[in-house]
Scaffold this motif. Sequence first.
Motif, PDB file in Angstrom:
ATOM      1  N   MET A 160     -33.641  58.144 -40.847  1.00 30.37           N
ATOM      2  CA  MET A 160     -32.562  57.221 -40.563  1.00 30.37           C
ATOM      3  C   MET A 160     -32.062  56.533 -41.866  1.00 30.37           C
ATOM      4  SD  MET A 160     -34.652  55.183 -37.247  1.00 30.37           S
ATOM      5  CE  MET A 160     -33.261  54.315 -36.784  1.00 30.37           C
ATOM      6  N   ASP A 161     -31.173  57.326 -42.365  1.00 33.81           N
ATOM      7  CA  ASP A 161     -30.764  56.520 -43.903  1.00 33.81           C
ATOM      8  C   ASP A 161     -29.181  56.388 -43.741  1.00 33.81           C
ATOM      9  OD1 ASP A 161     -29.880  59.184 -43.274  1.00 33.81           O
ATOM     10  OD2 ASP A 161     -30.060  60.260 -45.364  1.00 33.81           O
ATOM     11  N   ASP A 162     -28.601  56.198 -42.540  1.00 31.50           N
ATOM     12  CA  ASP A 162     -27.241  55.841 -42.528  1.00 31.50           C
ATOM     13  C   ASP A 162     -27.088  54.465 -42.591  1.00 31.50           C
ATOM     14  OD1 ASP A 162     -26.296  58.529 -42.204  1.00 31.50           O
ATOM     15  OD2 ASP A 162     -25.959  58.449 -40.122  1.00 31.50           O
ATOM     16  N   ASP A 163     -26.033  53.808 -43.142  1.00 33.81           N
ATOM     17  CA  ASP A 163     -26.065  52.364 -43.303  1.00 33.81           C
ATOM     18  C   ASP A 163     -25.954  51.736 -41.885  1.00 33.81           C
ATOM     19  OD1 ASP A 163     -26.134  52.144 -46.131  1.00 33.81           O
ATOM     20  OD2 ASP A 163     -23.970  52.240 -46.560  1.00 33.81           O
ATOM     21  N   ILE A 164     -24.934  52.564 -40.997  1.00 32.89           N
ATOM     22  CA  ILE A 164     -24.839  52.153 -39.795  1.00 32.89           C
ATOM     23  C   ILE A 164     -25.312  53.201 -38.765  1.00 32.89           C
ATOM     24  CG2 ILE A 164     -23.280  51.516 -37.905  1.00 32.89           C
ATOM     25  CD1 ILE A 164     -21.477  50.513 -40.268  1.00 32.89           C
ATOM     26  N   GLU A 165     -26.353  52.970 -37.907  1.00 30.97           N
ATOM     27  CA  GLU A 165     -27.052  53.921 -37.352  1.00 30.97           C
ATOM     28  C   GLU A 165     -26.564  54.086 -35.744  1.00 30.97           C
ATOM     29  OE1 GLU A 165     -29.326  56.111 -38.014  1.00 30.97           O
ATOM     30  OE2 GLU A 165     -29.804  55.243 -39.917  1.00 30.97           O
ATOM     31  N   ILE A 166     -25.983  55.190 -35.633  1.00 30.35           N
ATOM     32  CA  ILE A 166     -25.186  55.622 -34.413  1.00 30.35           C
ATOM     33  C   ILE A 166     -25.926  56.792 -33.784  1.00 30.35           C
ATOM     34  CG2 ILE A 166     -23.038  55.967 -33.202  1.00 30.35           C
ATOM     35  CD1 ILE A 166     -23.090  53.282 -34.460  1.00 30.35           C
ATOM     36  N   ASN A 167     -26.321  56.833 -32.434  1.00 29.99           N
ATOM     37  CA  ASN A 167     -26.975  58.198 -32.048  1.00 29.99           C
ATOM     38  C   ASN A 167     -26.131  59.168 -32.239  1.00 29.99           C
ATOM     39  OD1 ASN A 167     -29.277  56.557 -31.295  1.00 29.99           O
ATOM     40  ND2 ASN A 167     -28.421  56.184 -29.205  1.00 29.99           N
ATOM     41  N   ASN A 168     -25.051  59.331 -31.914  1.00 29.79           N
ATOM     42  CA  ASN A 168     -24.339  60.697 -31.825  1.00 29.79           C
ATOM     43  C   ASN A 168     -23.272  60.873 -33.054  1.00 29.79           C
ATOM     44  OD1 ASN A 168     -23.071  58.485 -30.420  1.00 29.79           O
ATOM     45  ND2 ASN A 168     -21.743  59.856 -29.250  1.00 29.79           N
ATOM     46  N   TYR A 169     -22.977  59.890 -33.739  1.00 30.23           N
ATOM     47  CA  TYR A 169     -22.171  60.038 -34.905  1.00 30.23           C
ATOM     48  C   TYR A 169     -22.780  59.878 -36.329  1.00 30.23           C
ATOM     49  CZ  TYR A 169     -18.063  60.135 -31.775  1.00 30.23           C
ATOM     50  OH  TYR A 169     -17.097  60.463 -30.988  1.00 30.23           O
ATOM     51  N   GLU A 170     -22.452  60.787 -37.227  1.00 27.23           N
ATOM     52  CA  GLU A 170     -22.913  60.316 -38.598  1.00 27.23           C
ATOM     53  C   GLU A 170     -21.988  59.724 -39.432  1.00 27.23           C
ATOM     54  OE1 GLU A 170     -25.584  61.892 -41.596  1.00 27.23           O
ATOM     55  OE2 GLU A 170     -25.895  62.015 -39.415  1.00 27.23           O
ATOM     56  N   CYS A 171     -22.586  58.604 -40.034  1.00 28.56           N
ATOM     57  CA  CYS A 171     -22.010  57.549 -40.661  1.00 28.56           C
ATOM     58  C   CYS A 171     -22.073  58.045 -42.326  1.00 28.56           C
ATOM     59  CB  CYS A 171     -22.710  56.142 -40.649  1.00 28.56           C
ATOM     60  SG  CYS A 171     -22.236  54.883 -41.862  1.00 28.56           S
ATOM     61  N   TYR A 172     -20.673  58.015 -42.847  1.00 28.38           N
ATOM     62  CA  TYR A 172     -20.542  58.171 -44.281  1.00 28.38           C
ATOM     63  C   TYR A 172     -20.049  56.875 -44.885  1.00 28.38           C
ATOM     64  CZ  TYR A 172     -20.998  63.010 -43.156  1.00 28.38           C
ATOM     65  OH  TYR A 172     -21.564  64.532 -42.892  1.00 28.38           O
ATOM     66  N   ILE A 190     -16.561  52.510 -29.332  1.00 26.19           N
ATOM     67  CA  ILE A 190     -16.101  53.496 -29.207  1.00 26.19           C
ATOM     68  C   ILE A 190     -16.711  54.809 -29.532  1.00 26.19           C
ATOM     69  CG2 ILE A 190     -15.569  53.809 -31.869  1.00 26.19           C
ATOM     70  CD1 ILE A 190     -13.097  54.846 -29.143  1.00 26.19           C
ATOM     71  N   ALA A 191     -17.873  54.609 -29.940  1.00 25.98           N
ATOM     72  CA  ALA A 191     -19.038  55.949 -30.247  1.00 25.98           C
ATOM     73  C   ALA A 191     -19.449  56.397 -28.901  1.00 25.98           C
ATOM     74  CB  ALA A 191     -19.809  55.762 -31.225  1.00 25.98           C
ATOM     75  N   GLN A 192     -19.357  55.501 -27.856  1.00 26.21           N
ATOM     76  CA  GLN A 192     -19.789  55.837 -26.513  1.00 26.21           C
ATOM     77  C   GLN A 192     -19.169  57.103 -25.922  1.00 26.21           C
ATOM     78  OE1 GLN A 192     -18.702  53.293 -23.135  1.00 26.21           O
ATOM     79  NE2 GLN A 192     -17.626  52.226 -24.744  1.00 26.21           N
ATOM     80  N   PHE A 193     -17.867  57.322 -26.762  1.00 24.85           N
ATOM     81  CA  PHE A 193     -17.007  58.451 -26.023  1.00 24.85           C
ATOM     82  C   PHE A 193     -17.426  59.670 -27.162  1.00 24.85           C
ATOM     83  CE2 PHE A 193     -14.481  54.825 -25.103  1.00 24.85           C
ATOM     84  CZ  PHE A 193     -14.774  54.982 -23.573  1.00 24.85           C
ATOM     85  N   SER A 194     -17.416  61.026 -26.835  1.00 20.34           N
ATOM     86  CA  SER A 194     -17.431  61.879 -27.505  1.00 20.34           C
ATOM     87  C   SER A 194     -16.334  62.719 -28.040  1.00 20.34           C
ATOM     88  CB  SER A 194     -18.315  63.048 -26.822  1.00 20.34           C
ATOM     89  OG  SER A 194     -17.729  63.598 -25.644  1.00 20.34           O
ATOM     90  N   GLY A 195     -16.340  63.607 -28.985  1.00 17.38           N
ATOM     91  CA  GLY A 195     -15.014  64.535 -29.499  1.00 17.38           C
ATOM     92  C   GLY A 195     -14.080  63.617 -30.214  1.00 17.38           C
ATOM     93  N   LEU A 196     -14.603  62.781 -31.194  1.00 19.02           N
ATOM     94  CA  LEU A 196     -13.818  62.061 -32.041  1.00 19.02           C
ATOM     95  C   LEU A 196     -14.086  61.728 -33.385  1.00 19.02           C
ATOM     96  CD1 LEU A 196     -13.610  58.774 -29.566  1.00 19.02           C
ATOM     97  CD2 LEU A 196     -11.858  60.589 -29.783  1.00 19.02           C
ATOM     98  N   GLU A 197     -13.199  61.528 -34.410  1.00 17.41           N
ATOM     99  CA  GLU A 197     -13.355  61.151 -35.769  1.00 17.41           C
ATOM    100  C   GLU A 197     -13.046  59.744 -35.619  1.00 17.41           C
ATOM    101  OE1 GLU A 197     -12.875  63.786 -39.360  1.00 17.41           O
ATOM    102  OE2 GLU A 197     -11.912  65.164 -37.645  1.00 17.41           O
TER     103      GLU A 197
END
Length: 231
Positions: A160-172, A190-197
């Motif tokens: 759990m090293d992301d500044d903002i923890e989102i279950n299905n999205y990696e944070c940079y 917005i992260a409740q939806f899949s298939g996005l950047e």
Amino acid sequence: MKTKSEREEEEKMRASLEEAYIFDPVTNSKITLEQAESGEWEVNEDEFWEMPEEDIRKFAFEEQKIEERALNLLRSSKQFLKTEPLSDDEIDVLESGKILSQYGDWSYNNIFKFNEGFILTPYVKYEYRVLMWLKIFDINGHYYFREKTKVEAFFDKIRMDDDIEINNYECYTFKKSYNVSKVGILIRKIAQFSGLEIEIKDENLFIISQKLVNKEDIIKFEKYCQYYIET
């Protein structure tokens, strides 16, 4: 050497020629070959004009049919209004972020404006996708989010090293915001939806779909836009 966008337009033109007309996406007009050669035809003045289904069915490629049916949602919307091309300054803002600059060569079409920003269809990786650009405030940071791979999802459960923890999205994180909580609120919805950047860069929020323009992704953006307006 022709650009990717030029090759795409040639493909659409070739398909339209089979039906002896050409569709001009800029003016929303269906024109004959003779009109195209003369350079004179009537422009469709109805900003809420939709392409009739009978015309959509005449396209040679299924991808074109999917795209035009999706664009009809925007064309008929009273919230999103077809507008003039982006200015050089606006294009510079888009290119300053990672979402489009990572593709190198890109173009766009079908731009719609609303109170909070724009929806447009950038041409990347040989297809048109949907991008929503929202103007946001009180962020002053730069973050990029993409869907996690299975490996990333596994290891994030441990470290759990992301500044903002989102279950299905990696944070940079490129520049940490002084208002991380607001970034989290904007992203989690917005992260409740899949298939996005997704990218937040100071006062700009960019969201791009990861497949050909389609009705489902436009509906996602409409829902998020309504959420954003209400918050």
